[in-house]
Motif scaffolding. Sequence first.
Motif, PDB file in Angstrom:
ATOM      1  N   GLU A  51     -95.684  64.536  80.551  1.00  0.00           N
ATOM      2  CA  GLU A  51     -94.369  63.981  80.221  1.00  0.00           C
ATOM      3  C   GLU A  51     -93.783  64.604  78.946  1.00  0.00           C
ATOM      4  O   GLU A  51     -92.586  64.499  78.711  1.00  0.00           O
ATOM      5  CB  GLU A  51     -94.417  62.447  80.120  1.00  0.00           C
ATOM      6  N   GLU A  54     -92.197  67.604  81.075  1.00  0.00           N
ATOM      7  CA  GLU A  54     -91.471  67.423  82.341  1.00  0.00           C
ATOM      8  C   GLU A  54     -89.945  67.357  82.205  1.00  0.00           C
ATOM      9  O   GLU A  54     -89.238  67.924  83.038  1.00  0.00           O
ATOM     10  CB  GLU A  54     -91.986  66.166  83.075  1.00  0.00           C
ATOM     11  N   PRO A  55     -89.423  66.671  81.195  1.00  0.00           N
ATOM     12  CA  PRO A  55     -87.954  66.599  81.147  1.00  0.00           C
ATOM     13  C   PRO A  55     -87.285  67.940  80.848  1.00  0.00           C
ATOM     14  O   PRO A  55     -86.098  68.087  81.085  1.00  0.00           O
ATOM     15  CB  PRO A  55     -87.683  65.617  80.000  1.00  0.00           C
ATOM     16  N   GLU A  58     -87.879  72.635  83.358  1.00  0.00           N
ATOM     17  CA  GLU A  58     -87.051  73.269  84.385  1.00  0.00           C
ATOM     18  C   GLU A  58     -85.990  74.173  83.744  1.00  0.00           C
ATOM     19  O   GLU A  58     -85.769  75.294  84.178  1.00  0.00           O
ATOM     20  CB  GLU A  58     -86.385  72.182  85.226  1.00  0.00           C
ATOM     21  N   GLY A  59     -85.352  73.622  82.699  1.00  0.00           N
ATOM     22  CA  GLY A  59     -84.389  74.448  81.975  1.00  0.00           C
ATOM     23  C   GLY A  59     -85.082  75.645  81.339  1.00  0.00           C
ATOM     24  O   GLY A  59     -84.545  76.754  81.310  1.00  0.00           O
ATOM     25  N   PRO A 101     -92.577  74.019  90.015  1.00  0.00           N
ATOM     26  CA  PRO A 101     -91.621  72.939  90.291  1.00  0.00           C
ATOM     27  C   PRO A 101     -92.221  71.853  91.176  1.00  0.00           C
ATOM     28  O   PRO A 101     -92.091  70.656  90.883  1.00  0.00           O
ATOM     29  CB  PRO A 101     -90.476  73.651  91.013  1.00  0.00           C
ATOM     30  N   ASN A 105     -93.326  67.864  90.069  1.00  0.00           N
ATOM     31  CA  ASN A 105     -92.643  66.754  90.736  1.00  0.00           C
ATOM     32  C   ASN A 105     -93.572  65.993  91.677  1.00  0.00           C
ATOM     33  O   ASN A 105     -93.573  64.763  91.702  1.00  0.00           O
ATOM     34  CB  ASN A 105     -91.427  67.283  91.498  1.00  0.00           C
ATOM     35  N   GLY A 374     -91.176  57.965  84.010  1.00  0.00           N
ATOM     36  CA  GLY A 374     -89.823  58.217  84.535  1.00  0.00           C
ATOM     37  C   GLY A 374     -89.724  58.252  86.059  1.00  0.00           C
ATOM     38  O   GLY A 374     -90.681  58.562  86.746  1.00  0.00           O
ATOM     39  N   TYR A 376     -89.336  60.126  88.442  1.00  0.00           N
ATOM     40  CA  TYR A 376     -89.272  61.574  88.660  1.00  0.00           C
ATOM     41  C   TYR A 376     -89.709  61.892  90.072  1.00  0.00           C
ATOM     42  O   TYR A 376     -90.765  61.492  90.459  1.00  0.00           O
ATOM     43  CB  TYR A 376     -90.186  62.243  87.631  1.00  0.00           C
TER      44      TYR A 376
END
Lengths: 376, 523
Positions: A51, A54-55, A58-59, A101, A105, A374, A376
């Motif tokens: 965590e 994780e947020p 991706e960016g 990815p 997830n 989250g 997610y």
Amino acid sequence: MFDYDVLRVIWWALIGVLLAGFAIMDGFDFGVAALLRVLGRTEEERIVLLETIEPTWEGNQVWFILGGGAVFAAWPLLYAASFSGLYVAMFVLLLAFIVRPVGFNFREKVENPRSKLIWDSGLIASGVIVMLVCGVAFGNLFLGLPFRFDGDLRMSWDGSFFALFRPFALLGGLVSLSMLTAHGATWAAMKADHSIAVRAANIARIASALHVVLYVLAGIWLAYGIPGYAISGPVVTDAVSNPMFKQVAIGGSWFASYLIHPWFWAAPVIAIVGALGVQIFVGRRGFAGFGCSALAVGGTIASAGFALFPFLMPSALDPVSSLTVWDASSSRGTLLTMLFVTAVFMPVIILYTAWVYRVMRGRVTLEHVRKSHGMY
Amino acid sequence: MIVDPDVVGLSRLQFALTALYHFLFVPLTLGMAFMLAIMESVYVMTGREVWKRMTQFWGVLFGINFAMGVATGVTMEFQFGTNWAYYSHYVGDIFGAPLAIEGMMAFFLEGTLVGLFFFGWDRISRVKHLLVTWFLALATSLSALWILIANAWMQNPVGAAFNPQTMRMEVTSFKDVIFNPVAQSKFVHTVSAGYTMGAMFVLSISAWYLLRGRNIDFAKRSMTVAASFGLAAALSVVVLGDESGYTVSENQKMKMAAIEAMWETEPAPASFTLFGLPDVKNHETRLAVRVPWVMGLIGTRSIDTPIPGIRNLVDDAKVRISHGIEAYDAMLILRENKNDAQASAILAMHDKDMGYALLLKRFIDDPRKATPADIEKAADSTIPNVPVLFWAFRIMVACGLYFIALFGYAFWRASKRRLDGRGFLRVALWSLPLPWVAAELGWIVAEYGRQPWAIEGVLPTALGASSLTSGQVWISLGGFVLFYTALAVVDGYLMLKFARKGPDGLGLWPKRPDAIPPTAATA
């Protein structure tokens, strides 16, 4: 103002920034993933570690995707020659990027220890593979790669996947592995629950020390054991992009460009000072430990790019075919247009990325993940 | 030097499989992102908790799909370099730019905000979170815009010219590349297809809840959003598909003729073949059922412009090949001596046809030594696979028309608040796969129909491949098939699992059908 040769140097620097951006921004994701089962001893600890990234991972990965796109746009010959030449290595790298990815997830969506172990193995492997492959590829650049162009500028390659595992290239892989492992550990030390952070700081110190030792070793090896490439004859910096119009000599030193531009020495100095800073600041409050690690990563990559300059991808098979900053770029129009686009969007990207990090600031504690993980 | 035909074939197969696979997830992302933004807007405007729960629940399914889209998209960005190296060199000066801009303008935004969509509910204000969702939706469609600008350039290569010194195409006008008419119609057509898919996804799964008597209010609200959004999207997909058809008939006459299995030029306005069995050997379409005038109207928007048939186009290709040979010869002279005025003049006159000379490279090494028989073979090679295009196109269009009917009917039922007929719900449920069928067939019509060209009229696909060994491509192809199949199994399993769990199973909605939906106070 923006002559062709100026644009070429700007784009060389921009690709360098993208590469360093990828290593700094996504590198700690790989480091954390690789250390998932070392730092995270219980399932809860692993959730904390995940965590922390994780947020935003991706960016961060977009630095890599954009790196690919930008090399395609600015250095099409480099994009074509390196990706097709390193075909199997690229395939392995792609698989590693594909696992991430879905791994991040899907891992949390099945509550079954065996399934979690499988996803964890995928994430750990992807972290280690990306770190190693990128480092080995960089190491190979200094040794020259086995390719040549014909009159149509079609490239042929004369070497196998396993021929890439040369000793110096492997050392490059280890430099990258230790550097990004340290980087991931400094991130965990800053972001994860204190119980994990202590462990992470210890690993960061060891990995970072290893990074400096291997890095200096690679530098010495490069200086005394590996012949450098140089453009012999007139260096035309604003001619059309066709590598076959130049002459190349092998046998000089890869440090030649450091003699011409003494300020290049700033890069290795920053790399080493950053790594020393990690020893001092990791585990303390604040951003300094991670920041020093970012300097170490950026300095290391910049120092390698400086040594290669003006070469992008030297050819050992047919030195004339080597790709350089002066003969592998897009047309002036494309470089100029893309520079304009970059000047508009890069600041915006940095702004919203910074905002997201601000929103997600603070440590992820065990208590927090016990309460909620989250949607997610 | 010409690439091993096996490598070309395997690379094409790998590209088609990975692109079709990627395209299973991308359109759903496009559509779902907007549905989420709409649902969350209602939540922010009305403050009613149910709309937040809807956004969160559909967001979980969106997240599973999004991960697959991102994972399979990585392959696409790098596959041009790995498998189509000569293509990348030959057109990278133009084609690379939109891909890089996509990264900077769209994918960065998308990738950065998606984490906040999932993790930001308690960290930012409602309005900020809504903005995040809207920007996420916008970014997914912007991403499609730049990818389709790149793709449209493959269909209609405007704003570029060949440079013999660098042996590649170079940009002459970025404005032309960006405002390519093909790009505009393709963009709206493709994103609308995605919106339709997203709407069908929500419609079908909601219908299933209603059939099971679960999550009733939740499902009805979701269905109402899906029906309205889906109707608008389905109308747009068909109308803009027609616009796409119009641009194709202008720029890719062979593709158009193949889609219609139109072997001979008909007197204008041409008829539309509703049904038929294209016979590739004898160049005729058996058992054809024709509707007069329709094709001429769609393809040319006039009653007096003829649409050329396949045989005429092959004859045209022969002429272009001989012009192309002259251009190719001039190009080789210019490569040695860039100041040769005569060669410059010839190349300037025929450079639009040079790609046609490159078609010969499949049959002989040096196009300048082509015999009339070689030219004949090369001209015949410009005919794409007629039966496949003919049928793929018809099934796609039938799906599109069906979507208008289904969403129109659903919209009518929703406005009458009668979303409970079991027959209707079953039809809505079982229509779920159709948007995927239509989208994949659309890809086949557009890209398989472009063959034998990688870049229409400029670079034949066979020349674009990397100089690899077939063994290398077998490794990657086998790896992708294995890996992607495993991912498909996991993705299908998770989608089913979470759709079955539903909002009630995830604690977002009460389990009893008659229970009162939670309010903000009790949530």
